[in-house]
Motif scaffolding. Structure first.
Motif, PDB file in Angstrom:
ATOM      1  N   UNK A  51      41.150 -16.347  37.203  1.00  0.00           N
ATOM      2  CA  UNK A  51      42.275 -16.002  36.290  1.00  0.00           C
ATOM      3  C   UNK A  51      42.808 -14.572  36.139  1.00  0.00           C
ATOM      4  N   UNK A  52      41.588 -13.728  36.242  1.00  0.00           N
ATOM      5  CA  UNK A  52      41.819 -12.400  36.045  1.00  0.00           C
ATOM      6  C   UNK A  52      42.807 -11.731  37.233  1.00  0.00           C
ATOM      7  N   UNK A  80      36.454 -14.577  25.223  1.00  0.00           N
ATOM      8  CA  UNK A  80      37.317 -13.584  24.623  1.00  0.00           C
ATOM      9  C   UNK A  80      38.153 -12.991  25.707  1.00  0.00           C
ATOM     10  N   UNK A  81      37.601 -12.564  26.780  1.00  0.00           N
ATOM     11  CA  UNK A  81      38.278 -11.872  27.762  1.00  0.00           C
ATOM     12  C   UNK A  81      39.461 -12.837  28.304  1.00  0.00           C
ATOM     13  N   UNK A  86      45.119 -14.577  29.185  1.00  0.00           N
ATOM     14  CA  UNK A  86      46.250 -15.386  28.952  1.00  0.00           C
ATOM     15  C   UNK A  86      47.354 -15.017  28.093  1.00  0.00           C
ATOM     16  N   UNK A  87      47.000 -14.499  27.163  1.00  0.00           N
ATOM     17  CA  UNK A  87      47.652 -13.741  25.871  1.00  0.00           C
ATOM     18  C   UNK A  87      48.833 -12.531  26.702  1.00  0.00           C
ATOM     19  N   UNK A 166      40.737  -8.956  44.465  1.00  0.00           N
ATOM     20  CA  UNK A 166      40.145  -8.720  43.268  1.00  0.00           C
ATOM     21  C   UNK A 166      41.005  -7.401  42.641  1.00  0.00           C
ATOM     22  N   UNK A 167      41.356  -7.658  41.166  1.00  0.00           N
ATOM     23  CA  UNK A 167      42.058  -6.605  40.600  1.00  0.00           C
ATOM     24  C   UNK A 167      41.288  -5.887  39.454  1.00  0.00           C
ATOM     25  N   UNK A 168      41.717  -4.942  38.840  1.00  0.00           N
ATOM     26  CA  UNK A 168      40.682  -4.420  37.995  1.00  0.00           C
ATOM     27  C   UNK A 168      41.885  -3.566  36.915  1.00  0.00           C
ATOM     28  N   UNK A 169      41.967  -4.076  35.605  1.00  0.00           N
ATOM     29  CA  UNK A 169      42.677  -3.370  34.763  1.00  0.00           C
ATOM     30  C   UNK A 169      42.297  -3.702  33.299  1.00  0.00           C
TER      31      UNK A 169
END
Lengths: 305, 165
Positions: A51-52, A80-81, A86-87, A166-169
């Motif tokens: 998802x991320x 929570x993450x 999603x939000x 892989x992302x990072x934010x």
């Protein structure tokens, strides 16, 4: 396909978001859960990459935004993450209480009138049964049946392939955000912006420096999460609120104070970016501002600059 | 082993081995053949409590600088990012400690070395100098830790005194 559409009206949408590749134990659990859901005509099962890592305008998020009605999302993330990822991508609703939520997490975000998004953390249990049981429980509760664009065929899940890396934010928890805009002021990479209501938003997620959690530390409300960070408090564990974190010895173990750590993380990330832009023979990027804080950091790693 | 030095953390003694040098970030450094082994001082271990989680973000063979983030540790009392105490190149992470982080509590000065560095460079303290460093920084450390446990005033979310931008 006409019959499939009729059936979709009484179905609960279940999305399994896979872990990043290379986690064989995780793949086994994913397969077992999907096996347990096979042939369930009361569910609309869809499989997505992590998802991320999904792009905002990619087919994965497009699909999630297209789901009307209640939604169950199984991810390798804290609920929570997952909820706030999603939000941020326009998949709105209220977080439905599940086995994956800590008892301490009483204030689940969202309004009672909204459709429910039930986020299950696949790291919670090693076996598929608790997840299957929980999906059954939710299916018996769910009041809003799914309207899903892509239907599953003969009770088999619908796989949405999206090439991901892989992302990072940062991910903002707006139930905690105090709107101080410290993050916006602090980040040198222009990751944060503001929306029409002057609230911070993650405007340029991919401008974020991989591995740098500095804005999360600087946030006075503990509202900024990096779901892939090793520290549960930063990754979005709801049981750890900013007030009852374990002692963080990072400043002692780096021989510096917390602001210096955050400054150093930011500066390090900037240096890394400059190295990279030099390597690609791009235009020289801006240098870090030298102030008293940087001088303090320089004292620690005097090799820099 | 020669008689260790003792630093009193309140009423609890931390034993500082005298057969090695120390970095200001509470790690000991000891030459071992061509590399230097690095481990936690008793002071650091006492602050962490029972260690149950250790993870490295750096990889062997990577050039590192003093202050570079290297990993993460969690004990019963505290968590911390881990930082490199010297410039050099990561030679090896101790596989025994990775498999059983509680070794850090049971045998911190021998079996529980954390990693080794090749070509290690940087200023180090003798055990006596490290004891002086502990004495001098203890009031600040206490203030920091007390600040965290009674809120976040001195903690990770402390507000900057002035806008860095």
């Amino acid at each position: 396909m006409g019959a499939g559409k009729n059936m979709a009206n009484s179905k609960l949408a279940v999305v399994l978001s896979k872990d990043r590749p290379g986690q064989s134990e995780h793949e086994i659990l994913e397969r077992k859960i999907l096996g347990g859901l096979e042939g369930r005509h009361d569910l609309e099962v869809t499989v997505l990459p992590h998802l991320y890592d999904l792009a905002n305008d990619g087919p994965g998020m497009e699909f999630l935004r297209s789901v009307g009605g209640d939604l169950v999302v199984l991810t390798w993330l804290y609920p929570r993450s997952a909820y706030w990822v999603l939000d941020a991508n326009g998949v709105k609703g209220r977080l439905g209480p599940t086995i994956s939520l800590a008892e301490e997490e009483i204030d689940v975000p969202g309004n009672p009138g909204e459709r429910a998004i039930w986020c299950l953390d696949l790291r919670n249990q090693k076996r598929p049964d608790p997840f299957l049981k929980e999906i059954n429980r939710i299916a018996s509760l769910a009041v809003e049946p799914a309207t899903v664009a892509a239907g599953q065929i003969n009770g088999r899940p619908n796989w949405i392939d999206e090439p991901t890396a892989p992302r990072w934010y940062p991910v903002i928890d707006f139930s905690r955000c105090g709107n101080c805009l410290e993050c916006l002021n602090f980040c040198l990479f222009g990751v944060f912006g503001t929306d029409a209501d002057e609230r911070p938003i993650v405007e340029q997620p991919d401008a974020c420096r991989s591995g740098c959690p500095a804005c999360s530390r600087i946030c006075p409300e503990g509202a900024i999460m990096f779901p892939q960070h090793g520290d549960p408090a930063i990754a979005g564990d709801p049981r750890i609120s900013p007030k009852d974190l374990k002692l963080d010895l990072s400043q002692l173990f780096r021989d510096s104070d917390p602001l210096q750590i955050a400054e150093a993380e930011r500066r390090r990330a900037l240096e890394e970016r400059e190295r990279q832009s030099r390597q690609t023979a791009e235009k020289p990027s801006e240098l870090p501002r030298k102030g008293s804080l940087d001088d303090l950091v320089d004292r620690i790693d005097d090799m820099d600059l | 082993m020669p008689k260790p030095l003792i630093f009193m953390m309140g009423r609890s003694p931390a034993f500082i081995a005298t057969d090695r040098q120390y970095a200001r970030n509470h790690m000991w450094v000891q030459p071992d053949g061509a590399v230097c082994r690095v481990g936690f001082s008793a002071y650091a271990v006492k602050l962490l409590g029972d260690v149950h989680h250790l993870a490295w973000s750096a990889a062997p063979g990577r050039a590192v600088r003093s202050g570079d983030p290297m990993g993460f540790i969690e004990g019963s009392k505290a968590t911390s990012d881990l930082y490199c105490p010297m410039d050099g190149e990561v030679a090896e992470f101790n596989p025994r400690v990775l498999a059983d982080p509680s070794l850090i509590n049971s045998n911190l000065y021998d079996d529980a070395w954390l990693f080794s560095l090749a070509d290690a460079r940087g200023p180090l303290l003798s055990s006596e100098q490290y004891l002086d460093h502990l004495e001098a920084s203890w009031p600040l450390a206490q203030r920091l830790l007390k600040g965290q446990s009674s809120g976040r005033d001195a903690g990770a979310g402390g507000k900057p005194a002035s806008d860095p931008a």
